[in-house]
Write a protein that holds these residues in place. Structure first.
Motif, mmCIF file in Angstrom:
data_model
loop_
_atom_site.group_PDB
_atom_site.id
_atom_site.type_symbol
_atom_site.label_atom_id
_atom_site.label_comp_id
_atom_site.label_asym_id
_atom_site.label_seq_id
_atom_site.Cartn_x
_atom_site.Cartn_y
_atom_site.Cartn_z
ATOM 1 N N ILE A 155 40.952 -1.378 81.923
ATOM 2 C CA ILE A 155 41.299 -0.017 82.310
ATOM 3 C C ILE A 155 42.781 0.261 82.033
ATOM 4 O O ILE A 155 43.140 1.331 81.528
ATOM 5 C CB ILE A 155 40.958 0.207 83.792
ATOM 6 N N GLU A 156 43.648 -0.702 82.329
ATOM 7 C CA GLU A 156 45.076 -0.541 82.040
ATOM 8 C C GLU A 156 45.311 -0.352 80.536
ATOM 9 O O GLU A 156 46.108 0.502 80.121
ATOM 10 C CB GLU A 156 45.850 -1.762 82.536
ATOM 11 N N ARG A 157 44.630 -1.154 79.732
ATOM 12 C CA ARG A 157 44.788 -1.063 78.273
ATOM 13 C C ARG A 157 44.336 0.297 77.760
ATOM 14 O O ARG A 157 45.021 0.931 76.943
ATOM 15 C CB ARG A 157 43.998 -2.182 77.597
ATOM 16 N N ARG A 158 43.191 0.761 78.241
ATOM 17 C CA ARG A 158 42.658 2.048 77.776
ATOM 18 C C ARG A 158 43.543 3.198 78.221
ATOM 19 O O ARG A 158 43.708 4.189 77.491
ATOM 20 C CB ARG A 158 41.224 2.214 78.282
ATOM 21 N N ALA A 159 44.126 3.090 79.416
ATOM 22 C CA ALA A 159 45.042 4.141 79.878
ATOM 23 C C ALA A 159 46.292 4.190 78.998
ATOM 24 O O ALA A 159 46.782 5.276 78.668
ATOM 25 C CB ALA A 159 45.416 3.903 81.336
ATOM 26 N N ARG A 160 46.800 3.034 78.596
ATOM 27 C CA ARG A 160 48.007 2.995 77.754
ATOM 28 C C ARG A 160 47.768 3.629 76.398
ATOM 29 O O ARG A 160 48.680 4.240 75.826
ATOM 30 C CB ARG A 160 48.491 1.546 77.586
ATOM 31 N N THR A 161 46.561 3.494 75.860
ATOM 32 C CA THR A 161 46.273 4.112 74.558
ATOM 33 C C THR A 161 46.355 5.635 74.633
ATOM 34 O O THR A 161 46.511 6.294 73.606
ATOM 35 C CB THR A 161 44.885 3.700 74.046
ATOM 36 N N LEU A 162 46.255 6.187 75.838
ATOM 37 C CA LEU A 162 46.371 7.636 76.031
ATOM 38 C C LEU A 162 47.768 8.019 76.524
ATOM 39 O O LEU A 162 47.956 9.126 77.013
ATOM 40 C CB LEU A 162 45.315 8.114 77.041
ATOM 41 N N ARG A 163 48.719 7.069 76.399
ATOM 42 C CA ARG A 163 50.077 7.249 76.900
ATOM 43 C C ARG A 163 50.089 7.440 78.413
ATOM 44 O O ARG A 163 50.975 8.081 78.973
ATOM 45 C CB ARG A 163 50.772 8.433 76.209
ATOM 46 N N GLY A 164 49.062 6.884 79.058
ATOM 47 C CA GLY A 164 48.958 6.979 80.503
ATOM 48 C C GLY A 164 49.247 5.654 81.168
ATOM 49 O O GLY A 164 49.766 4.718 80.546
ATOM 50 N N ALA A 165 48.913 5.577 82.453
ATOM 51 C CA ALA A 165 49.168 4.358 83.220
ATOM 52 C C ALA A 165 48.104 4.207 84.292
ATOM 53 O O ALA A 165 47.523 5.187 84.762
ATOM 54 C CB ALA A 165 50.555 4.412 83.860
ATOM 55 N N ALA A 166 47.848 2.947 84.673
ATOM 56 C CA ALA A 166 46.898 2.640 85.736
ATOM 57 C C ALA A 166 47.519 1.591 86.650
ATOM 58 O O ALA A 166 48.149 0.646 86.182
ATOM 59 C CB ALA A 166 45.592 2.122 85.159
ATOM 60 N N SER A 167 47.350 1.790 87.947
ATOM 61 C CA SER A 167 47.837 0.804 88.916
ATOM 62 C C SER A 167 46.770 0.577 89.973
ATOM 63 O O SER A 167 45.937 1.446 90.235
ATOM 64 C CB SER A 167 49.146 1.278 89.563
ATOM 65 N N PHE A 168 46.815 -0.616 90.580
ATOM 66 C CA PHE A 168 45.791 -1.021 91.545
ATOM 67 C C PHE A 168 46.461 -1.553 92.801
ATOM 68 O O PHE A 168 47.505 -2.206 92.736
ATOM 69 C CB PHE A 168 44.892 -2.104 90.945
ATOM 70 N N ALA A 169 45.852 -1.280 93.944
ATOM 71 C CA ALA A 169 46.396 -1.761 95.215
ATOM 72 C C ALA A 169 45.259 -1.983 96.197
ATOM 73 O O ALA A 169 44.353 -1.147 96.311
ATOM 74 C CB ALA A 169 47.399 -0.762 95.785
ATOM 75 N N THR A 170 45.299 -3.093 96.888
ATOM 76 C CA THR A 170 44.302 -3.369 97.918
ATOM 77 C C THR A 170 44.632 -2.551 99.155
ATOM 78 O O THR A 170 45.737 -2.638 99.693
ATOM 79 C CB THR A 170 44.276 -4.868 98.275
ATOM 80 N N GLU A 171 43.680 -1.728 99.585
ATOM 81 C CA GLU A 171 43.864 -0.883 100.757
ATOM 82 C C GLU A 171 42.931 -1.333 101.874
ATOM 83 O O GLU A 171 42.092 -2.215 101.691
ATOM 84 C CB GLU A 171 43.599 0.589 100.388
ATOM 85 N N GLU A 172 43.074 -0.706 103.011
ATOM 86 C CA GLU A 172 42.287 -1.098 104.183
ATOM 87 C C GLU A 172 40.793 -0.957 103.928
ATOM 88 O O GLU A 172 40.002 -1.798 104.358
ATOM 89 C CB GLU A 172 42.693 -0.251 105.389
ATOM 90 N N ARG A 173 40.395 0.087 103.204
ATOM 91 C CA ARG A 173 38.971 0.341 102.989
ATOM 92 C C ARG A 173 38.455 -0.186 101.650
ATOM 93 O O ARG A 173 37.278 -0.041 101.346
ATOM 94 C CB ARG A 173 38.676 1.838 103.078
ATOM 95 N N GLY A 174 39.319 -0.767 100.829
ATOM 96 C CA GLY A 174 38.847 -1.257 99.546
ATOM 97 C C GLY A 174 39.948 -1.310 98.515
ATOM 98 O O GLY A 174 41.122 -1.533 98.833
ATOM 99 N N LEU A 175 39.585 -1.074 97.250
ATOM 100 C CA LEU A 175 40.539 -1.136 96.152
ATOM 101 C C LEU A 175 40.965 0.271 95.746
ATOM 102 O O LEU A 175 40.129 1.103 95.391
ATOM 103 C CB LEU A 175 39.913 -1.841 94.949
ATOM 104 N N GLY A 176 42.271 0.534 95.807
ATOM 105 C CA GLY A 176 42.793 1.822 95.389
ATOM 106 C C GLY A 176 43.235 1.781 93.937
ATOM 107 O O GLY A 176 43.882 0.833 93.496
#
Length: 211
Positions: free
Chosen positions: A179-200
Motif C-alpha cells: 500500500i505504501e509503494r502504490r501510494a508513492r506512485t501517485l505522489r501520495g503517502a500512507a502511514s499506519f498506527a496501532t489504535e485502541e480499536r485496531g489498525l489506523g
C-alpha cells in the motif's frame, strides 16, 4: 473506432455471461454446502470440525458473492467517487455481516467532484479496495472510513477494527509495504498506527494528475 467499440462491447457481454454462469453453478454449490453443514449441526452431528467448516463455507460464499458483485464497482466510483465508494463499502461489509461507518462532508464531496482527476480515481480506489479486503478477511466489528478533500490534497482515514492486518512486531507487513509503494506512485503517502480499536491507516493524495 466503431469496430473497436463493437469488439469491446462484445467482450463485456461475454464477461457478464461468464460471471452469470459462474454465479449460477459455483454459487449454487457453495450455497448447497452451507445448507448441508447447517443441517448436520442442527441434527446434532458429533463431528468436531463442523462449526469451523460452517464458518469457512460462509466466508467462501460471501467472498464469492462479493467478487461477482465487484464487476461494476470501478464504473460506480468513476461516475461519482464518494457516492460510489459509499455504496460499495455498504454492500461489501453487509455481505460479510460487518458494518462500516463512512463519513464525507458535503464540502469535501463537492470539491472531489470538481477537482479529483479521473486518472487518479482507479488507482486510489484499488488501494482502498485492498485495505477493505484485508479488513474483511482479518478484522472484526465496525470499521471506519473518513474522506476529506482539501484545497490540493485528498486525505482518507481508515480504521481496520479488531486485529491489525498483516502487521508484525518487527515492522510493517507485506500488505502495508504494498500500500505504501502504490501510494508513492501517485505522489501520495500512507502511514499506519496501532489504535485502541485496531489498525489506523492514513492516506494522502494530491488532487492533480500524476506526471
Amino acid at each position: 473506432k466503431g469496430a473497436v467499440r463493437k469488439r469491446l462491447q462484445t467482450r463485456a457481454l461475454e464477461k457478464r455471461n461468464a460471471l452469470a454462469d459462474l454465479h449460477d453453478h459455483l454459487g449454487g454449490l457453495l450455497t448447497d454446502l452451507d445448507l448441508s453443514v447447517a443441517m448436520l449441526i442442527r441434527e446434532g452431528s458429533q463431528e468436531s470440525g463442523l462449526p469451523q467448516l460452517a464458518q469457512l463455507t460462509r466466508q467462501a460464499l460471501a467472498a464469492f458473492r462479493d467478487g461477482i458483485a465487484a464487476d461494476g464497482d470501478l464504473e460506480l466510483v468513476e461516475e461519482n467517487f464518494v457516492d460510489g465508494l459509499h455504496l460499495i463499502l455498504t454492500r461489501r461489509y453487509s455481505t460479510f455481516e460487518r458494518r462500516i461507518r463512512f463519513e464525507c462532508r458535503e464540502e469535501s464531496e463537492g470539491l472531489l467532484q470538481s477537482s479529483l482527476p479521473l486518472i487518479l480515481v482507479r488507482p486510489i480506489y484499488l488501494i482502498l479496495r485492498e485495505l477493505v479486503t484485508n479488513d474483511l478477511k482479518y478484522g472484526a466489528g465496525e470499521s471506519e472510513m473518513e474522506v476529506i478533500a482539501e484545497a490540493d490534497h485528498l486525505r482518507i482515514r481508515f480504521l481496520s477494527a479488531g486485529k491489525p492486518v498483516e502487521s508484525s512486531s518487527s515492522g510493517t507487513g507485506i500488505g502495508m509495504e504494498n500500500i505504501e509503494r502504490r501510494a508513492r506512485t501517485l505522489r501520495g503517502a500512507a502511514s499506519f498506527a496501532t489504535e485502541e480499536r485496531g489498525l489506523g491507516v492514513s492516506l494522502k493524495f494530491p488532487l492533480s494528475q500524476v506526471t
